[in-house]
Design an enzyme around this catalytic site. Structure first.
Site, PDB file in Angstrom:
ATOM      1  CE1 TYR A 104      -4.027   1.453  -0.552  1.00 49.74           C
ATOM      2  CE2 TYR A 104      -3.564   2.752   1.402  1.00 49.74           C
ATOM      3  CZ  TYR A 104      -4.324   2.516   0.276  1.00 49.74           C
ATOM      4  OH  TYR A 104      -5.366   3.340  -0.035  1.00 49.74           O
ATOM      5  CE  LYS A 175      -7.985   2.411   2.366  1.00 52.31           C
ATOM      6  NZ  LYS A 175      -7.492   3.764   2.128  1.00 52.31           N
ATOM      7  CD  GLU A 246      -9.525   4.505  -0.677  1.00 54.22           C
ATOM      8  OE1 GLU A 246      -8.488   5.130  -0.431  1.00 54.22           O
ATOM      9  OE2 GLU A 246     -10.340   4.154   0.202  1.00 54.22           O
TER      10      GLU A 246
END
Length: 565
Positions: A104, A175, A246
């Site tokens: 990430y 995510k 998102e």
């Protein structure tokens, strides 16, 4: 509470031979037992030795260490994820400190920018505007029928990098990897989605390798009708799913959240998740610095949807500490590129209007300018807390930080912009400019700071401390909505796990090695609040905890039994 060890039941599957080896959710690679190799037509398709998952993970770790750049490590891990998901999560959980920044932020930013260049294998769902009339068919093509968490983006505001088109798919993939690694949600229950509505990034439009729809972004009614078609198709296919918005652009993020949060179980992590983890951090930091959050004066640099979302959640939290909403609003100061938000400022966005200061109350400020800069605000407000969500590097200057420290012996400074290249100030500088007195939390990971022979650990104000626990709590409780109170309960629970509060030293946020424990505690608090709010069926505390245990997936291979198609 730690998850109870439970005996895994055998899994009955119809696949065999090379098809089974190509199925990431089921593939065990060299860990297939001899009996399974015979039963599933795998004899001779694998090396002779039957390995354990730990032996496989050790080999993968050795291979991982052979890569020298973060993007190459990211590509390697994604390749494992696309061939053997159980091994991927065992490896990541074995080395979470090392690998979270690789799967990430910040490395995922580079992966999004280079998505079409480094593309290997499809993962998730790509829904282009050209296919808007095939929405139901597209979702029916998803092989996993029991999807419980969707993360969706349109790729327009990826981290601090702007419009990345379908390259934004890297964010939902990353995510959801954290939903599983940190929150124990089975990867079989997750689905990353990108809404391909075009791109205004000319570099992508000119790139012969770009894999998305080569068209300027659709806007206005066309855009909202397309998103609505998607929401309705999701509700039809998976009516109880948790949908996370998102990295939508500021102009769309809040309207979409407000439109759908009471229609489908949904939340926006950039607005609500960031707010929840920031408030949890601030509660802990305020206690560590002495006092309560409601006593602090707070200045924000950045008044977009994320900054205003954090501010509103802080204001919503303070009545729990005995401060009225009106008084709380007078302690929060929002600064954007045009200066301090005041009631005399034109062209404010709807979500900014409740966060302005009355200009008439600022008449005695020490300033010669009509535009009140960040330095003007810090000099006159004398804040206890400074939060950066501007997406612009270097805006917390030495003069500003020293001015803050002049009036606040233990300042709380949080440069939250992502990725690392966009941070408002580095922890090293903040620690030096405050003579080692600042409490610092950042949006991206930073190494500990060494200043005058003392080590200062830097907490990452990472949404991964919040959203996996929220997801687990929603699934375990069967919550139909995510309320503000559920988010605040997550923040309060996170603060309770602060080593700095518990021990008087260390990080203001828990260590990553404890993130599953924290996620489980947040899941319980969120599920309990959902029951109290009437958005989940009431059960006993024991039943809720059992539901959390039952839904907490762990990276272990199950025994396979053959069944017919």
């Amino acid at each position: 509470m730690e998850p109870k060890t439970k005996k895994q039941r055998s899994l009955y599957i119809p696949y065999a031979g090379p098809v089974l080896l190509e199925f990431p959710l089921l593939n065990k690679g060299s860990a297939f037992s001899m009996e399974e190799r015979r039963n599933f037509n795998l004899l001779g398709l694998l090396p002779e030795v039957v390995e354990t998952i730990e032996e496989q993970a050790e080999r993968a770790w050795i291979q991982y260490q052979g890569f020298k750049t973060e993007i190459d490590k990211h590509i390697y891990l994604r390749n494992i994820q696309d061939t053997n998901e159980t091994l991927f999560y065992r490896l990541v959980n074995n080395h979470l400190d090392e690998m979270m920044p690789v799967i990430y932020t910040p490395t995922v930013g580079a992966a999004c920018e280079r998505f079409s260049e480094i593309y290997r294998r499809s993962r998730g769902v790509f829904i282009s505007y050209q296919n808007r009339h095939n929405m139901d068919d597209i979702l029916q093509n998803v092989p996993n029928h029991n999807i419980k968490v969707i993360v969706v983006t349109d790729g327009e505001r990826i981290l601090g990098l702007g419009d990345q088109g379908i390259g934004g798919m890297g964010i939902p993939i990353g995510k959801l990897s954290l939903y599983t690694a940190c929150g124990g949600i089975s990867p079989a229950y997750t689905l990353p989605v990108v809404l391909d509505v075009g791109t205004n990034n000319q570099q992508l439009l000119n790139d012969p390798l770009y894999m998305g729809w080569r068209n300027p972004r659709i806007t206005d009614d066309e855009y909202y009708e397309f998103v609505d078609e998607f929401i309705q198709a999701v509700k039809q296919r998976w009516p109880d799913v948790l949908l996370q918005f998102e990295d939508f652009a500021q102009k769309n993020a809040m309207p979409l959240l407000n439109r759908y949060r009471n229609e489908i179980c949904s939340f926006n992590d950039d607005i609500q998740g960031t707010a929840a983890v920031t408030v949890g951090t601030l509660i802990a930091a305020s206690r560590a610095a002495g006092g309560q959050l409601s006593e602090k004066k707070i200045v924000f640099l950045g008044a977009g949807s994320a900054g205003c979302g954090i501010a509103e959640m802080i204001i919503a939290q303070t009545p729990r500490e005995g401060l009225s909403e009106e008084a709380a609003r007078q302690k929060v100061f929002m600064v954007d590129r045009f200066g301090l938000l005041t009631d005399k400022m034109p062209n404010l966005l709807p979500f900014q209007t409740k966060l302005v200061q009355k200009r008439e109350n600022l008449s005695d400020w020490d300033t010669d300018s009509d535009v009140l800069s960040l330095l003007d605000v810090v000099r006159n407000v004398k804040p206890d807390i400074l939060i950066g969500v501007s997406g612009q590097t270097g805006l917390f200057t030495e003069e500003i930080i020293r001015e803050m420290h002049k009036h606040c012996p233990r300042p709380i400074v949080m440069p939250l912009s992502n990725p690392t290249s966009r941070v408002e100030a580095t922890p090293q500088d903040i620690i030096a400019w405050t003579e080692g007195n600042a409490l610092v939390a950042t949006g991206s990971p930073f190494n500990p700071v060494v200043w005058k022979d003392k080590i200062y650990p830097i907490a990452q104000c990472n949404n991964a401390f919040i959203f996996p626990g929220i997801g687990l709590g929603v699934i375990a409780s069967g919550a139909s909505r995510i309320t503000d109170e559920m988010l605040m309960s997550a923040s309060e629970t996170l603060a309770q796990y602060s080593p700095l509060v518990l021990n008087g030293e260390g990080l203001v946020l828990p260590e990553l090695k404890d993130i599953q424990k924290v996620s489980r505690a947040i899941a319980f608090a969120v599920g309990k609040m959902a029951q109290q709010q009437g958005v989940a069926v009431k059960t006993s505390a024991e039943a809720l905890q059992q539901a959390i245990d039952d839904n907490f997936w762990q990276a272990e291979y199950r025994d396979y039994r053959r069944t017919s198609i």
